[in-house]
Scaffold this motif. Structure first.
Motif, PDB file in Angstrom:
ATOM      1  N   THR A 177      47.799  41.259  41.557  1.00 44.33           N
ATOM      2  CA  THR A 177      48.223  41.906  40.317  1.00 44.33           C
ATOM      3  C   THR A 177      49.495  41.284  39.755  1.00 44.33           C
ATOM      4  O   THR A 177      49.733  41.350  38.543  1.00 44.33           O
ATOM      5  CB  THR A 177      48.452  43.416  40.517  1.00 44.33           C
ATOM      6  N   TYR A 193      48.583  38.167  37.655  1.00 51.18           N
ATOM      7  CA  TYR A 193      47.687  38.596  36.572  1.00 51.18           C
ATOM      8  C   TYR A 193      48.445  39.334  35.473  1.00 51.18           C
ATOM      9  O   TYR A 193      48.285  39.037  34.281  1.00 51.18           O
ATOM     10  CB  TYR A 193      46.567  39.482  37.109  1.00 51.18           C
ATOM     11  N   THR A 229      50.253  37.135  33.175  1.00 53.79           N
ATOM     12  CA  THR A 229      49.438  36.454  32.160  1.00 53.79           C
ATOM     13  C   THR A 229      49.151  37.349  30.968  1.00 53.79           C
ATOM     14  O   THR A 229      48.815  36.862  29.889  1.00 53.79           O
ATOM     15  CB  THR A 229      48.095  35.970  32.747  1.00 53.79           C
ATOM     16  N   ARG A 261      47.855  31.291  34.117  1.00 46.31           N
ATOM     17  CA  ARG A 261      46.453  31.700  34.040  1.00 46.31           C
ATOM     18  C   ARG A 261      45.625  30.983  35.097  1.00 46.31           C
ATOM     19  O   ARG A 261      44.795  31.598  35.771  1.00 46.31           O
ATOM     20  CB  ARG A 261      45.895  31.411  32.647  1.00 46.31           C
ATOM     21  N   SER A 306      46.439  32.529  38.471  1.00 48.77           N
ATOM     22  CA  SER A 306      45.848  33.862  38.617  1.00 48.77           C
ATOM     23  C   SER A 306      44.346  33.774  38.888  1.00 48.77           C
ATOM     24  O   SER A 306      43.821  34.428  39.804  1.00 48.77           O
ATOM     25  CB  SER A 306      46.115  34.689  37.360  1.00 48.77           C
ATOM     26  N   HIS A 348      42.401  34.820  42.402  1.00 46.03           N
ATOM     27  CA  HIS A 348      41.354  35.844  42.439  1.00 46.03           C
ATOM     28  C   HIS A 348      40.003  35.262  42.880  1.00 46.03           C
ATOM     29  O   HIS A 348      39.216  35.958  43.532  1.00 46.03           O
ATOM     30  CB  HIS A 348      41.242  36.522  41.083  1.00 46.03           C
ATOM     31  N   CYS A 363      38.171  42.287  39.655  1.00 51.44           N
ATOM     32  CA  CYS A 363      39.518  41.720  39.474  1.00 51.44           C
ATOM     33  C   CYS A 363      39.442  40.276  38.994  1.00 51.44           C
ATOM     34  O   CYS A 363      40.216  39.860  38.116  1.00 51.44           O
ATOM     35  CB  CYS A 363      40.289  41.793  40.790  1.00 51.44           C
ATOM     36  N   ALA A 408      40.760  38.733  35.382  1.00 50.79           N
ATOM     37  CA  ALA A 408      41.689  37.599  35.381  1.00 50.79           C
ATOM     38  C   ALA A 408      41.167  36.448  34.524  1.00 50.79           C
ATOM     39  O   ALA A 408      41.950  35.692  33.942  1.00 50.79           O
ATOM     40  CB  ALA A 408      41.931  37.119  36.806  1.00 50.79           C
TER      41      ALA A 408
END
Length: 242
Positions: free
Chosen positions: A161, A164, A167, A178, A181, A185, A206, A210
């Motif tokens: 998190t 993310y 971003t 980005r 992230s 993920h 998730c 993302a």
């Protein structure tokens, strides 16, 4: 006023609550000791928040630092009143508190430097929060052998998190954040599946957010609402799974 006493870091509340509640209700004997420890945990967070804000503002000579002094002292005293009786009954809680101190020191240093939004600072806060799952589980009679996978799942989720949310708000438009992230993920999905196949849908969701949401101008309230939804999904998956 009350709202000035409650830390405005809305995303922190899910991180504080979900691992603790998971550890509590995964243990065979949840009880009043957990309620007292939860109160001490939340009050301790509020005390640390206000103390760090006082330090940050005081270091810059700002008079607004004063508004954090009383909440820091009162919340700290209340946390002690809730937690110290438990520490006398369960002395190992003092070791758990000592294990969290290095991470608290990192957060305090970043606050003093006025760099609370740094990626490393956010990640440092995640570790003791997820470690509380193990603490709550042991308080209820469940050893680390029965709780480590749930703690690892929380760590995997909440660590994700941090980049993310950046971003979506403070690093909106940053291609580097980005990519980091999305890459995190993407790796988290098989790791979560290895912990339990039942976690796969949560971590796949998730990954989807993302990939799809950065670049869209969502208000922070909507970003936070989605994170609360995913946090609740994680909790409801952990409890019957482990």
């Amino acid at each position: 006023m009350t709202y000035r006493w409650i830390p405005d870091q809305h995303g922190a509340w899910a991180m504080l609550a979900v691992p603790f509640l998971a550890g509590t209700f995964l243990s065979p004997r949840p009880g009043w000791a957990h309620a007292a420890l939860f109160a001490a945990w939340l009050l301790g967070y509020a005390a640390a928040f206000h103390a760090q804000q006082w330090l940050r503002l005081h270091a810059r000579g700002l008079r607004s630092a004063r508004r954090h002094g009383v909440p820091a002292v009162v919340c700290g005293a209340a946390a002690g009143a809730s937690g110290l009786p438990l520490a006398f009954a369960h002395s190992w809680l003092l070791l758990a508190a000592a294990a969290a101190l290095p991470f608290l020191a990192v957060n305090t240093w970043y606050a003093w430097r006025g760099r609370e939004r740094a990626l490393a600072n956010g990640l440092a806060a995640v570790v003791p929060a997820c470690g509380m799952l193990l603490v709550a589980a042991r308080l209820g009679g469940l050893g680390p052998g029965g709780a480590w996978r749930a703690a690892a799942a929380c760590l995997l989720y909440f660590a994700g998190t941090v980049p993310y949310v950046k971003t979506m708000i403070r690093e909106r438009g940053s291609a580097g954040y980005r990519r980091a992230s999305v890459g995190y993920h993407a790796a988290a999905v098989p790791l979560a599946a290895a912990l339990s196949p039942w976690l796969t849908p949560v971590f796949a969701a998730c990954l989807a957010r993302a990939v799809l949401l950065p670049g869209r101008r969502l208000r922070p309230a909507k970003v936070g609402a989605l994170e609360l939804t995913l946090s609740a999904a994680l909790l409801t998956t952990l409890l019957p799974t482990f």
